[in-house]
Design a protein around this motif. Structure first.
Motif, PDB file in Angstrom:
ATOM      1  N   ALA A 194      -0.695  -5.156 -29.533  1.00 45.56           N
ATOM      2  CA  ALA A 194       1.124  -5.393 -30.691  1.00 45.56           C
ATOM      3  C   ALA A 194       2.157  -5.752 -30.208  1.00 45.56           C
ATOM      4  N   ARG A 195       2.165  -5.223 -28.916  1.00 45.83           N
ATOM      5  CA  ARG A 195       3.449  -5.981 -29.396  1.00 45.83           C
ATOM      6  C   ARG A 195       4.166  -7.327 -28.586  1.00 45.83           C
ATOM      7  N   LEU A 196       2.808  -7.074 -28.213  1.00 46.80           N
ATOM      8  CA  LEU A 196       3.042  -9.030 -27.569  1.00 46.80           C
ATOM      9  C   LEU A 196       3.236  -9.630 -28.952  1.00 46.80           C
ATOM     10  N   SER A 197       1.959  -9.853 -29.810  1.00 45.76           N
ATOM     11  CA  SER A 197       1.800 -10.295 -31.000  1.00 45.76           C
ATOM     12  C   SER A 197       2.835 -10.160 -32.028  1.00 45.76           C
ATOM     13  N   ASP A 198       3.631  -8.881 -32.378  1.00 46.53           N
ATOM     14  CA  ASP A 198       4.407  -9.069 -32.820  1.00 46.53           C
ATOM     15  C   ASP A 198       6.132  -9.515 -32.226  1.00 46.53           C
ATOM     16  N   VAL A 258       9.192 -15.072 -25.065  1.00 50.97           N
ATOM     17  CA  VAL A 258       8.581 -14.020 -25.620  1.00 50.97           C
ATOM     18  C   VAL A 258       8.327 -13.760 -24.420  1.00 50.97           C
ATOM     19  N   ILE A 259       7.424 -14.093 -23.353  1.00 53.52           N
ATOM     20  CA  ILE A 259       6.743 -13.586 -22.294  1.00 53.52           C
ATOM     21  C   ILE A 259       8.098 -13.057 -21.147  1.00 53.52           C
ATOM     22  N   ASP A 260       9.090 -13.472 -21.360  1.00 61.61           N
ATOM     23  CA  ASP A 260      10.078 -12.365 -20.784  1.00 61.61           C
ATOM     24  C   ASP A 260      10.639 -11.092 -21.283  1.00 61.61           C
ATOM     25  N   GLU A 261      10.454 -11.516 -22.730  1.00 59.16           N
ATOM     26  CA  GLU A 261      10.728  -9.802 -23.229  1.00 59.16           C
ATOM     27  C   GLU A 261       9.808  -9.069 -22.957  1.00 59.16           C
ATOM     28  N   CYS A 262       8.344  -9.201 -23.295  1.00 55.53           N
ATOM     29  CA  CYS A 262       7.069  -8.805 -22.811  1.00 55.53           C
ATOM     30  C   CYS A 262       6.144  -8.105 -21.455  1.00 55.53           C
ATOM     31  N   LYS A 263       7.487  -8.363 -20.674  1.00 57.24           N
ATOM     32  CA  LYS A 263       6.675  -9.379 -18.795  1.00 57.24           C
ATOM     33  C   LYS A 263       6.038  -7.984 -18.651  1.00 57.24           C
ATOM     34  N   ALA A 264       6.599  -6.709 -18.780  1.00 57.55           N
ATOM     35  CA  ALA A 264       6.039  -5.214 -17.864  1.00 57.55           C
ATOM     36  C   ALA A 264       4.442  -4.953 -19.331  1.00 57.55           C
ATOM     37  N   VAL A 265       4.274  -5.680 -19.871  1.00 55.24           N
ATOM     38  CA  VAL A 265       2.850  -5.249 -20.229  1.00 55.24           C
ATOM     39  C   VAL A 265       1.577  -6.340 -20.395  1.00 55.24           C
ATOM     40  N   ILE A 266       2.560  -7.873 -20.295  1.00 56.58           N
ATOM     41  CA  ILE A 266       1.836  -9.101 -19.183  1.00 56.58           C
ATOM     42  C   ILE A 266       1.383  -8.457 -18.418  1.00 56.58           C
ATOM     43  N   SER A 267       2.156  -8.043 -17.341  1.00 58.46           N
ATOM     44  CA  SER A 267       2.090  -8.262 -15.777  1.00 58.46           C
ATOM     45  C   SER A 267       0.407  -7.229 -16.083  1.00 58.46           C
ATOM     46  N   ASN A 268      -0.033  -6.044 -16.565  1.00 55.83           N
ATOM     47  CA  ASN A 268      -1.146  -4.996 -16.497  1.00 55.83           C
ATOM     48  C   ASN A 268      -1.888  -6.572 -16.707  1.00 55.83           C
ATOM     49  N   ALA A 269      -2.052  -7.429 -17.529  1.00 50.02           N
ATOM     50  CA  ALA A 269      -2.905  -7.918 -17.276  1.00 50.02           C
ATOM     51  C   ALA A 269      -3.038  -9.119 -16.555  1.00 50.02           C
ATOM     52  N   PHE A 270      -2.439  -9.086 -15.630  1.00 48.84           N
ATOM     53  CA  PHE A 270      -2.262 -10.028 -14.577  1.00 48.84           C
ATOM     54  C   PHE A 270      -3.373  -9.360 -13.295  1.00 48.84           C
ATOM     55  N   GLU A 276       0.918 -13.966  -7.623  1.00 50.87           N
ATOM     56  CA  GLU A 276       1.293 -15.116  -8.419  1.00 50.87           C
ATOM     57  C   GLU A 276       1.835 -16.492  -9.489  1.00 50.87           C
ATOM     58  N   ILE A 277       0.646 -16.002 -10.760  1.00 53.22           N
ATOM     59  CA  ILE A 277       0.915 -16.061 -12.185  1.00 53.22           C
ATOM     60  C   ILE A 277       2.993 -16.131 -12.581  1.00 53.22           C
ATOM     61  N   TRP A 278       3.454 -15.032 -11.842  1.00 46.11           N
ATOM     62  CA  TRP A 278       4.670 -15.258 -12.219  1.00 46.11           C
ATOM     63  C   TRP A 278       5.511 -15.987 -10.899  1.00 46.11           C
ATOM     64  N   ASP A 279       5.311 -16.039  -9.960  1.00 50.18           N
ATOM     65  CA  ASP A 279       5.900 -16.876  -9.469  1.00 50.18           C
ATOM     66  C   ASP A 279       5.472 -19.052  -9.966  1.00 50.18           C
ATOM     67  N   ALA A 280       5.002 -18.878 -10.653  1.00 45.77           N
ATOM     68  CA  ALA A 280       4.233 -20.076 -11.010  1.00 45.77           C
ATOM     69  C   ALA A 280       5.218 -20.466 -11.996  1.00 45.77           C
TER      70      ALA A 280
END
Length: 393
Positions: A194-198, A258-270, A276-280
């Motif tokens: 919900a947070r990322l989608s918003d 958006v990726i930067d704004e939701c970095k903490a939420v997205i990291s859970n999925a990675f 590896e993904i944040w470096d890329a």
């Protein structure tokens, strides 16, 4: 100051009469259930972004026909899928691409332009595949065009998390950060989703809708392109490819934000591949910024329309307009683009010497919604004109 092309893109996003996503989903579900009878042993699966309550803007649609048994797609069923595609897309010219997969390996994933391209697709199907997809341009009853994936698949094809992460890395390599947002959304728990989608709906959803529309326009016959560009509120003088490039650059900028704004939420999925993904992302975002430059529309969002933020400043122009409401259908004109000027019952008028942002106070091609109730809808004398904007904006 924003470049004219980028600002025209943003103004178009403010003025555009976006399609009704819920109505489109209801229609596509009906089409899917009706057509599944063509494929004995297959069932229609109502899936995809169009069905998601987290997605605000219509971008594409999926008609997936699944057979729970494992094995290969029967070539005869694929030929039936091709026949369905030609019918739904109103001819072979509107069948744009194909994707053929066997055991998780992509055998073909390319655009289709000629009969030889289609013959190559059929060859791969005959050799054996468990997923076959044909993508083309479908015209909704409202007149909007939307890309639709027609898919036959055998067995359970839910993508594993490892495969999703591999594809995210591939999208990053291609500098397609908007696709990263889309893929990550499907991996998150409800609160994170919900947070990322918003954030994406506010920042980049409308841009992704426009980019997708412009890809379709670029495949239309030349005589149909300008009428549809006009409906998208884009002025003449540039090709669909030029508009798409301008919109896509801004879309990718918004995706990175958006990726930067939701970095903490997205990291859970990675999970354990986060480093590896944040470096890329760091490496490829720098490459993107060095080639594309900074955003030309920084600070502008759909929640704060240009006309409200800047009043009548902008390019000069004169205009006045009247609009009479009929029904609220999006009728189709003779050239296949949604017709102009339909709206809800009632009359409304807007007059102005200088339209919003220098545009005419009456914007031709926008539905006459939201410009006054029961005929009381006068825009300001200076034409700050919310005249013709979709209600709620």
């Amino acid at each position: 100051m924003a470049k004219p092309l980028a600002m025209d893109v943003w103004l178009a996003l403010q003025r555009m009469p976006y399609p009704d996503k819920d109505a489109a989903w209801k229609h596509m579900k009906a089409v899917g259930h009706k057509q599944e009878r063509r494929f004995p042993g297959y069932s229609f699966l109502p899936r995809g972004g169009l069905s998601s309550p987290y997605v605000r803007f219509l971008t594409d649609a999926d008609l997936i026909f699944n057979a729970t048994s494992s094995g290969n797609v029967d070539p005869e069923d694929f030929y039936m899928l091709h026949e369905l595609a030609v019918g739904l897309f109103r001819g072979r010219a509107n069948l744009h691409s194909a994707r053929i997969v066997s055991g998780g390996e992509e055998l073909f994933d390319e655009d289709i332009h000629t009969a030889d391209d289609m013959a190559q697709v059929c060859t791969f199907v005959r050799q054996g595949c468990d997923v076959a997809t044909l993508t083309g341009s479908y015209r909704l009853p409202s007149g909007w065009h939307v890309p639709v994936d027609l898919t036959l698949q055998k067995g359970d094809k839910d993508m594993s998390k490892a495969t999703r992460l591999d594809r995210i890395l591939s999208n990053i390599e291609d500098l397609n950060f908007a696709k990263v947002v889309s893929r990550v959304r499907g991996m998150l728990k409800p609160a994170g989703k919900a947070r990322l989608s918003d954030a994406w709906n506010r920042q980049g959803g409308a841009l992704r809708f426009l980019v997708t529309q412009l890809r379709l326009v670029s495949r239309m016959p030349l005589k149909e392109q300008q009428p549809y560009l006009s409906f998208l509120q884009l002025p003449p003088g540039f090709t669909p490819e030029a508009w798409k490039d301008a919109a896509e650059i801004e879309m990718q900028h918004r995706a990175l934000e958006v990726i930067d704004e939701c970095k903490a939420v997205i990291s859970n999925a990675f999970a354990d591949r986060a480093g590896e993904i944040w470096d890329a992302l760091e490496s490829k975002s720098q490459i993107f910024l060095s080639t594309a430059g900074g955003s030309q529309l920084e600070g502008l969002t759909l929640d704060e329309p240009y006309v409200e933020r800047y009043g009548t400043k902008g390019r000069k122009g004169k205009g006045s307009g009247t609009g009479k409401g009929g029904d609220d259908r999006d009728a189709v004109d003779s050239k296949g683009a949604p017709s102009r000027g339909t709206g809800k019952a009632g009359k409304g008028r807007g007059h102005g010497k200088d339209g919003a942002g220098g545009y005419p106070a009456h914007v031709e091609g926008v539905h006459a919604k939201g410009h006054g109730k029961k005929g009381d809808g006068h825009a300001g004398k200076k034409g700050k004109g919310r005249y013709g904007y979709p209600s709620g904006w």
